[in-house]
Design an enzyme around this catalytic site. Structure first.
Site, mmCIF file in Angstrom:
data_model
loop_
_atom_site.group_PDB
_atom_site.id
_atom_site.type_symbol
_atom_site.label_atom_id
_atom_site.label_comp_id
_atom_site.label_asym_id
_atom_site.label_seq_id
_atom_site.Cartn_x
_atom_site.Cartn_y
_atom_site.Cartn_z
ATOM 1 N N GLN A 43 39.919 44.366 46.206
ATOM 2 C CA GLN A 43 39.374 43.048 45.826
ATOM 3 C C GLN A 43 40.426 41.946 45.956
ATOM 4 O O GLN A 43 40.078 40.766 45.978
ATOM 5 C CB GLN A 43 38.821 43.082 44.393
ATOM 6 C CG GLN A 43 37.594 43.974 44.240
ATOM 7 C CD GLN A 43 37.066 43.995 42.827
ATOM 8 O OE1 GLN A 43 37.553 44.732 41.982
ATOM 9 N NE2 GLN A 43 36.088 43.172 42.540
ATOM 10 N N GLY A 71 37.762 44.915 34.830
ATOM 11 C CA GLY A 71 38.338 45.827 35.810
ATOM 12 C C GLY A 71 38.642 45.077 37.094
ATOM 13 O O GLY A 71 38.153 43.953 37.305
ATOM 14 N N HIS A 101 34.899 50.977 44.416
ATOM 15 C CA HIS A 101 35.573 49.964 45.251
ATOM 16 C C HIS A 101 36.601 50.629 46.176
ATOM 17 O O HIS A 101 36.740 50.248 47.341
ATOM 18 C CB HIS A 101 36.318 48.949 44.376
ATOM 19 C CG HIS A 101 35.492 47.778 43.925
ATOM 20 N ND1 HIS A 101 34.880 46.914 44.810
ATOM 21 C CD2 HIS A 101 35.198 47.307 42.688
ATOM 22 C CE1 HIS A 101 34.239 45.965 44.125
ATOM 23 N NE2 HIS A 101 34.402 46.186 42.838
HETATM 24 O O1 K1U Z 1 35.373 45.346 39.664
HETATM 25 C C1 K1U Z 1 35.011 44.243 39.308
HETATM 26 O O2 K1U Z 1 34.486 43.501 40.097
HETATM 27 C C2 K1U Z 1 35.203 43.815 37.884
HETATM 28 C C3 K1U Z 1 33.935 43.951 37.062
HETATM 29 C C4 K1U Z 1 33.948 45.318 36.402
HETATM 30 C C5 K1U Z 1 32.652 45.817 35.839
HETATM 31 C C6 K1U Z 1 31.789 45.025 35.122
HETATM 32 C C7 K1U Z 1 30.609 45.542 34.603
HETATM 33 C C8 K1U Z 1 30.310 46.855 34.815
HETATM 34 C C9 K1U Z 1 31.148 47.634 35.540
HETATM 35 C C10 K1U Z 1 32.323 47.133 36.047
HETATM 36 C C11 K1U Z 1 33.921 42.849 36.023
HETATM 37 O O3 K1U Z 1 34.785 42.766 35.210
HETATM 38 S S1 K1U Z 1 32.630 41.701 36.083
HETATM 39 C C12 K1U Z 1 32.937 40.657 34.664
HETATM 40 C C13 K1U Z 1 32.565 41.289 33.376
HETATM 41 O O4 K1U Z 1 31.879 42.283 33.358
HETATM 42 C C14 K1U Z 1 33.041 40.715 32.094
HETATM 43 C C15 K1U Z 1 33.725 39.536 32.057
HETATM 44 C C16 K1U Z 1 34.164 39.029 30.847
HETATM 45 C C17 K1U Z 1 33.909 39.687 29.678
HETATM 46 C C18 K1U Z 1 33.208 40.865 29.704
HETATM 47 C C19 K1U Z 1 32.766 41.381 30.921
HETATM 48 ZN ZN ZN Z 2 33.429 45.086 41.391
#
Ligand code: K1U
Ligand code: ZN
Length: 172
Positions: free
Chosen positions: A50, A45, A138
């Site tokens: 951001q 996401g 966010h």
């Molecule tokens: O909003 C953001 O900072 C993105 C975030 C979203 C999110 C992650 C986990 C729980 C809720 C929302 C991320 O994408 S962090 C990276 C991540 O979770 C991930 C990266 C690669 C593969 C799978 C997951």
């Molecule tokens: Zn985030």
């Protein structure tokens, strides 16, 4: 185009974002850039603040197997949330390498406008529900660390200040 992701702490991540009016060509470019930036990170996401744009736009793709399912949500709004909660070890691209358990409604109904200007509504569950709530937070200037106790939040913020100092010293 991949846009730089703003790191916590930064005042732009604490401000409520303004609603989007018309769907303009600039907004379409922003959405495409946000998806590219999210996939490259990689993440599931990304919210407009951001990348330094204080507008109510988010992108996400929580598809695990099979083809990608990119989504762009403009002016998203939670209209219903389940009473049952689920816990997920959340991360954030603005707070790299820091994870913490956050409890949120397990299922939510969200209304939004799509890139064609059409009204949409969908029920989300599982990781999709966690992610859409994290991203809408966010847009309201809220981070997942705001759900933690003050000590844990302060510890993460200090680590991030150190990381930002180190990145500034090494030129990015
Ligand atoms: O909003 C953001 O900072 C993105 C975030 C979203 C999110 C992650 C986990 C729980 C809720 C929302 C991320 O994408 S962090 C990276 C991540 O979770 C991930 C990266 C690669 C593969 C799978 C997951
Ligand atoms: Zn985030």
């Amino acid at each position: 185009m991949i846009r730089p992701i703003i790191l916590h702490p930064d005042p732009r991540l604490k401000k409520p974002c303004e609603a989007v009016g018309d769907i303009t060509p600039e907004l379409r470019v922003l959405a495409a850039d946000m998806l590219e930036t999210m996939y490259e990170a990689p993440g599931i996401g990304l919210a407009a603040p951001q990348v330094g744009v204080l507008k109510r736009v988010l992108v996400m793709d929580c598809a695990k197997d099979g083809p990608p399912e990119p989504m762009v949500l403009i002016n998203p709004r939670v209209t219903w949330a389940s009473e049952d909660l689920s816990v997920y070890d959340e991360g954030c691209l603005s707070i790299p390498d820091q994870y913490a358990e956050v409890k949120r409604p397990a299922r939510v109904r969200v209304e939004w406008t799509d890139l064609d200007g059409a009204a949409q509504e969908r029920d989300f569950e599982g990781l999709w529900a966690t992610c859409v709530q994290h991203e809408i937070d966010h847009l309201d200037g809220k981070l997942f660390i705001d759900y933690l106790g003050p000590l844990k939040r302060q510890m993460i913020t200090r680590k991030m200040e150190k990381l930002k100092r180190e990145r500034a010293r090494s030129g990015g």
